[in-house]
Write an enzyme that holds these catalytic residues in place. Structure first.
Site, PDB file in Angstrom:
ATOM      1  CB  SER A 127      -2.000   1.888   8.673  1.00 44.63           C
ATOM      2  OG  SER A 127      -2.155   1.304   7.123  1.00 44.63           O
ATOM      3  CB  THR A 129      -0.404  -1.907   6.696  1.00 39.27           C
ATOM      4  OG1 THR A 129      -0.630  -0.944   7.912  1.00 39.27           O
ATOM      5  CG2 THR A 129      -0.274  -1.567   5.702  1.00 39.27           C
ATOM      6  CE1 TYR A 152       2.610   1.523   7.280  1.00 41.37           C
ATOM      7  CE2 TYR A 152       3.607   2.973   8.203  1.00 41.37           C
ATOM      8  CZ  TYR A 152       2.478   2.518   7.632  1.00 41.37           C
ATOM      9  OH  TYR A 152       1.563   3.356   7.505  1.00 41.37           O
ATOM     10  CE  LYS A 156       1.232   4.068  10.808  1.00 38.79           C
ATOM     11  NZ  LYS A 156       0.926   5.516  11.595  1.00 38.79           N
ATOM     12  CG  ASN A 202       2.182   5.232  -1.526  1.00 36.98           C
ATOM     13  OD1 ASN A 202       2.394   6.193  -0.928  1.00 36.98           O
ATOM     14  ND2 ASN A 202       2.289   3.927  -1.234  1.00 36.98           N
ATOM     15  CG  LEU A 203      -1.441   3.235  -8.662  1.00 34.89           C
ATOM     16  CD1 LEU A 203      -0.487   2.586  -9.803  1.00 34.89           C
ATOM     17  CD2 LEU A 203      -2.876   2.356  -8.316  1.00 34.89           C
TER      18      LEU A 203
END
Ligand code: WQD
Length: 341
Positions: A127, A129, A152, A156, A202-203
């Site tokens: 990700s 992120t 989270y 990753k 999420n959006l």
């Protein structure tokens, strides 16, 4: 005999779309999932698209013996694509130990089973992120990995290190880590798509649930960012384009075209779009208005992140082609199909 590819988390959002693309590319697929955050009916959606229901093993990857036994039962396994993980950023802040145990021990059990059974090829769902808020944009694979803003995101980062250290130790793997930006949309057939359980974090699923009337209005988390319209910017990538990158990665590893035992690729469109731009694009693409109100920023959000996709385009030979309009239309078609049955 066709190469059998294990897809862990294969009844999940990206996993199910990847299973479809693998099957359509001629691979046999085995889905392993514990159904903790997905539904078995997804197999029916995959069958409607491909004409075939893939073999399915309900299995929690924390069950070390269960994973080994599963690999014993499928000697034709050629490669593994690993999606199965908890992935809710805010939940990981409340339950860090659950995230570290699940996301890391599952990976270790999987790698041990692969090693035990001579399975070399591994594609890992990572990700963006890992980059946190990059200092420079667009972000490349060489951009510094920053301290994760959530357990989270840290899982990753640590997972990528586990894979790298295992390979450096001489373990017989060759791996590709794919750093996703923001996966959105659904298969054009609307037979599979994103299935957020509960209130979507999420959006785009929140937008489609607002559009169909499940949510009264969308909250826009912050319009005071240092961006053109004040709302935060992300790199929204179509889930089918994203899934195809996994097929390209599997092909690369099986054919031995990978240049290193571990390769990392950013998977994005290379274009940053703000929250307000996404809302406007959805309204334009579907003709459905979206009621929203601006609220304070959300804890842990970065201001803007979008990918430099040069490596994926040039080395992996993959590019995101779907237009934002098509992607948002597919998300809306999926939401309508979901609710109207
Ligand atoms: C996008 C933007 C929000 C909801 C996600 C995953 C993360 C990683 C990357 C996989 C942000 C804003 C959102 C809403 C809003 N994926 N927003 N109202 O946070 O970028 O990260 O993709 O590894 O795991 O969480 O995605 O869709 O939550 O937010 O204004 O109701 O939309 O503030 O700016 P995010 P997101």
């Amino acid at each position: 005999m066709k190469d059998l590819i294990v897809v862990t988390g294969g009844t999940g959002y990206i996993g199910s779309h990847t299973a479809v693309e693998l099957m359509e590319a001629g691979y046999e697929v085995l889905i392993i999932d514990n159904l903790a955050n997905s539904q078995i009916e997804v197999l029916g959606g995959i069958e409607k698209i491909t004409g075939k229901k893939p073999p399915f093993e309900k299995l929690d990857l924390l069950d070390r013996k269960g994973v080994m036994d599963c690999f014993d039962r499928y000697p034709a396994i050629k490669a593994v694509i690993h999606f199965a993980a908890h992935k809710a950023v805010n939940e990981s802040v409340e339950k860090p130990l659950m995230y570290y145990e699940n996301n890391l021990l599952s990976l270790i059990n999987l790698l041990n089973a692969m090693k035990e059974h001579g399975v070399r090829h591994f594609v890992f769902s990572s990700s963006c992120t890992v980059y946190g808020q990059p200092d420079k944009l667009p972000v490349t694979e060489q951009s510094p990995i920053k301290k994760a803003s959530s357990p989270y995101g840290n899982t990753k980062q640590i997972a990528e290190e586990i894979i790298e250290d295992s390979i450096l130790s001489g373990d017989p793997f060759d791996a590709i880590s794919l750093r996703y930006f923001n996966p959105v949309g659904a298969h054009p057939s609307a037979y599979i798509g994103e299935l957020p359980l509960g209130v979507p974090a999420n959006l785009v699923p929140f937008i489609t649930q607002t559009a169909i009337g499940i949510r009264a209005e969308l909250r826009v988390f912050g319009d005071d960012y240092n961006t053109p319209d004040g709302s935060a910017i992300r790199d929204y990538i179509d889930v089918v384009d994203l899934s195809r990158a996994h097929v390209t990665s599997i092909k690369r590893l099986i054919s031995g075209k990978n240049k290193n035992a571990l390769e990392v690729f950013n998977l994005g469109t290379g274009k940053g779009l703000s929250v307000l731009e996404i809302i406007n694009a959805f309204v334009k693409a579907t003709g459905v208005d979206i009621k929203f109100r601006v609220e304070d920023r959300r804890e842990g959000d970065v201001e803007q992140v979008y990918a430099d996709t040069t490596l994926a385009n040039r080395i992996l030979g993959w590019k995101a082609n779907t237009t934002l309009e098509e992607t948002l239309r597919s998300a809306w078609k999926w939401e309508q199909n979901l609710r109207n049955g």
